[in-house]
Structure formats: structure tokens, C-alpha cells
Design a protein around this motif. Structure first.
Motif: not given
Length: 303
Positions: A94-106
Motif C-alpha cells: 500500500a505504501s509503495n503504490s499509494n493505493e488506499r484500498l490496499s491500505l484498507i485491506t491491510g
């Protein structure tokens, strides 16, 4: 895992009467200048308190197993890696891609991991007064209402399904962000949350909501009219679509009834594609840049 596996698990949750009320979609057709509302039922995923109070471990373990497989597939996680390391990999992605859904998944993975570990390793220490669960195990602690536990489970199911009641990428992402934001704010205020990851990552990460997306009922104007406004001085990036319909669903408190979570969508056909555009993303002139339409393109698969 293929799509069939996830659909089968979600179907199992339905068979167990483990549901969560999804957004109701109502179609609006403007006929002779007057709106005609056409109602139809959407699938309901509505957790019943009876099921959780009688056997709360069952939905948790089913949903965790499904979510763990989903995370392994989506983020190419090594087989056999411990749950803590898996969370770290998801967060790094999520940090590398700046992707909010990946952050929420985590962050959802972090919560369901805590709850799962308490059920597996310290079930006798889990408190339940009928309205709130208290999960404790070593340095892990979480107080969460039944309603918010329902919301966590539903957010996870939504992520795994990868689709929402209104079939556009923008609606799906906006709904996930809205639901997670509500969950994160509750836990920050009332959850007394701590786990073995807090020393490195602090509490649950907040995700910025770009606009106030409505997830109660959504009224979709099927035959919305629009204009295309070109701006040759500024270039195509400034070309806009202006919705010329004046219909909007009631989205306030009227007669003591709260309609504040009602949203309005406009279905338009433009340049060979269908778009479902939320009122929430339109500017003060009821317009949106053509360059911003892509995320609101209607996804035909699965309809």
C-alpha cells in the motif's frame, strides 16, 4: 484461488443467515417531466445478532480463512508465512503504490487477525454483553460493538467480492472507503485498540474520503440528460459533461425521518459507453470533467 472459491464461501455465509444490509438501488425514470421510481431488491448481506451471540466464532473463522486466501492471491504472499508478516507485506504494498484500498485491506486484515487469534487462543477471555465484544489476548485489546463487528465483516466481504450494488469502479471504491472510515473512527474513539503492531505502526490508519458518498439508498436516473461543454482555450483536460436534470433524491431529515444517506446517480450514454455518475462528485454547475468519467463507467460483467 479462483473466483468460484470466494463465491462459494460467500454463499455459505448466506446459507448460515449471516448477512449485512447492502445499499438499496432504486431506478428513477423521468416520464413527461415527472420522476417515476422503480424499486427492486438487492442482495442483502445482513448479520443477525442471534447468530453472533450463539456462535460468534463461526463467522469470524470462515471470513478470516477466506480473507487470508484473498490476501495471499492479491499480494502474492508466500505460502506458510505468519499473519504478522503478511500484514507487513500488505502494508508495504500500500505504501509503495499509494493505493488506499490496499491500505484498507491491510488494516481490515489486522483487525480480523486480532479477533481470530483471540477466538483461537483465548476464547474464554472474550467478553460479550450482548451489544459489545471485548477481545483480549496478551498485548492485544479491542472493544467493538456488534454493529461495528458486522461492518468489519461486511467490508471484508465487499473487498473480496470486488463489486458493489452500483456496478462502477468508483462506486465500489467509494463505498469501501466510506465503510472503513466509519469503522476506523469508531475504533479510534471507543475501541481501546492495541496489538503487537502498535509499536511500529500506531493505531489503525485513517483514509481520507474525497467526498461524502451516500450508502443508504441510491436513486439512479435512467434517462438523464446532459450537455458536453468544450473549452478549446484550456484543452481537452478541461472539457466537461454537465448533467441538466434537476432530479435529486431527498437527502436530509424530513418529518423526523432521516434520509441523509440517500444518494443520487445519473446514468448517461456517451461515446459508446454507459456511465453512472454520482451527484456527490458533480461541481456547483452539476458538471464533471470528461477525463474523470472512466472510474464511473458501468461494468457490465455480473449484472
Amino acid at each position: 484461488m479462483d473466483r468460484k472459491f470466494y463465491d462459494t464461501v460467500i454463499g455459505l455465509l448466506d446459507d448460515l443467515n449471516i448477512h449485512f444490509r447492502e445499499t438499496e438501488v432504486l431506478k428513477v425514470s423521468l416520464e413527461t417531466g415527472k420522476p417515476v421510481v422503480k424499486m427492486f431488491l438487492t442482495d442483502s448481506f445482513c448479520f443477525k445478532e442471534r447468530d453472533l451471540s450463539e456462535a460468534p466464532v463461526v463467522p469470524c473463522l470462515i471470513i478470516f480463512a477466506m480473507f487470508d486466501c484473498y490476501a495471499e492471491d492479491k499480494f502474492s504472499l508466500p505460502v506458510g508465512e505468519n499473519f504478522k508478516s503478511r500484514y507487513e507485506r500488505i502494508l508495504n504494498n500500500a505504501s509503495n503504490s499509494n493505493e488506499r484500498l490496499s491500505l484498507i485491506t491491510g488494516e481490515c486484515y489486522r483487525l480480523i487477525r486480532l479477533i481470530r487469534n483471540c477466538f483461537v487462543h483465548n476464547m474464554s477471555g472474550i467478553g460479550n454483553d450482548g451489544s459489545t465484544f471485548h477481545f483480549q489476548h496478551r498485548n492485544n485489546n479491542l472493544k467493538i460493538s456488534v454493529e461495528m463487528l458486522h461492518l468489519l465483516y461486511y467490508t471484508i466481504v465487499l473487498l473480496v467480492k470486488g463489486s458493489y450494488a452500483v456496478s462502477t469502479r468508483g462506486h465500489f471504491e467509494s463505498a469501501v472507503i466510506k465503510y472503513y472510515g466509519k469503522l476506523q473512527r469508531y475504533i479510534a474513539a471507543y475501541g481501546n485498540f492495541s496489538d503487537d503492531l502498535c509499536s511500529l505502526h500506531g493505531g489503525l490508519s485513517a483514509v481520507t474520503e474525497e467526498f461524502n458518498f451516500k450508502v443508504g439508498s441510491r436513486y439512479c436516473v435512467e434517462n438523464a440528460a446532459y450537455l458536453i461543454i468544450f473549452n478549446p482555450c484550456e484543452g481537452s483536460e478541461m472539457d466537461r459533461m454537465q448533467i441538466t436534470e434537476n432530479y435529486r433524491a431527498i437527502d436530509s431529515i424530513v418529518g423526523g425521518i432521516d434520509y441523509s444517506e440517500n444518494g443520487t446517480d445519473y446514468l448517461v450514454n456517451y461515446s459508446g459507453n454507459s456511465y453512472v455518475i454520482p451527484l456527490e462528485v458533480l461541481d456547483e454547475n452539476n458538471s464533471i470533467r470528461l477525463s474523470e468519467l472512466e472510474k464511473w463507467k458501468k461494468i457490465l460483467k455480473g449484472l
